[in-house]
Design a protein around this motif. Structure first.
Motif: not given
Length: 323
Positions: A220-227
């Motif tokens: 994923s390139s979504d910061i919420f998902i990856v972090y």
């Protein structure tokens, strides 16, 4: 990018903060973490990650839920390989077992900060320059090759860049002084080996990020998902280490499974970049397929390790990525 309500970010921050505070209070006295205690804490961290994943699924949507689960499982599997490096560092510096939890706790705090910075930068670059995904794919292919060939097995933890820089800044004494990091000797401030261990662990995590950041951005390139997925995987790392510390050598097939996963994520990244840059006719790998592949590969690696134990005395254990 997913539509994430601010309150879910706040809930994540509060959950992590409270969990760290409880963990710190529960282990404020230096003591050896036993198998039962490690199992309880591992269950707590996994439970928190699963509950949060369910919240993501219900609040943000099924796609985000699958991406979070895939990313968390990927980072969790990579963190298992990292445990071998922690064992190497603890063995090299002869860290007493009662001080190892404090070292890993501080290592986790540093990892939460640095991973956040790296992931934010990675997301920004990927969203602006899609072509960089080919570079990340190449990094994962090379990482897969290094794990399979066990390149870098002879690296000395005491000579890692982080530890050498520390020795240039402050003298490091040979003996431990309880769980202290500094003390005064003959009127000058000196560091204890415990600070060198923390430095080595933090330095190792920076090396781990070279694999982990491109890998999770392949999901994923979504910061919420990856972090959030990274954070929950990192938070459970300490308990997982004490739970598996005496069993690490049994998972001798895990390195091959992780190498395959990194290579497959690299393929996924390359296909995704080709789809966006070259032609929409290039197929992308669905998130559910990626999740299924990770689960199958990890399960197969563990089963093969149990069914086919490594020959006695053979150096078959995963070597990890050395600092």
């Amino acid at each position: 990018m997913h539509e994430v309500p601010p309150w879910l970010w706040a809930a994540f921050a509060v959950t992590v903060g409270v969990a760290l505070a409880v963990d710190l209070l529960a282990n404020r006295r230096a003591h050896v973490i036993g198998l039962r205690e490690a199992a309880v804490w591992s269950g707590v961290w996994v439970g928190l990650a699963v509950v949060f994943g369910a919240s993501v699924f219900l609040v943000v949507g099924p796609t985000a839920g699958v991406e979070y689960t895939t990313a968390w499982l990927l980072e969790k599997s990579l963190s298992v390989d990292n445990l071998f490096v922690f064992a190497l560092i603890f063995g090299y510096f002869q860290v007493p077992r009662e001080y190892q939890h404090r070292v890993l706790f501080l290592g986790v705090l540093g990892a939460l900060v640095f991973r956040g910075l790296f992931l934010a930068a990675g997301v920004a670059v990927v969203n602006r320059f899609t072509v960089v995904m080919f570079v990340f794919a190449a990094v994962l292919f090379y990482s897969s090759y290094k794990i399979l060939t066990k390149e870098g097995d002879s690296v000395d933890p005491g000579r890692s860049i982080a530890v050498r820089l520390l020795r240039k800044v402050v003298p490091v004494r040979d003996d431990y002084a309880g769980n202290r990091f500094f003390l005064r000797e003959n009127g000058r401030l000196v560091a204890t080996p415990l600070l060198a261990v923390v430095t080595a662990v933090e330095g190792a995590d920076l090396i781990f990020a070279i694999d982990s950041v491109p890998a999770v951005l392949g999901v994923s390139s979504d910061i919420f998902i990856v972090y959030t997925s990274n954070a929950f995987a990192i938070l459970g790392l300490r308990a997982l280490y004490f739970l598996l510390a005496d069993l690490l050598d049994r998972f001798h097939q895990l390195s091959k499974g992780l190498a395959l996963i990194l290579a497959l994520i690299g393929v996924k990244l390359a296909l995704q970049a080709s789809h966006e840059i070259i032609s929409t006719g290039v197929p992308e790998v669905p998130s559910l397929v990626g999740l299924a592949v990770i689960v199958v590969v990890l399960a197969t690696s563990v089963v093969l390790s149990v069914v086919r134990p490594a020959p006695s005395g053979a150096d078959e254990a995963p070597s990890g990525r050395k600092p």
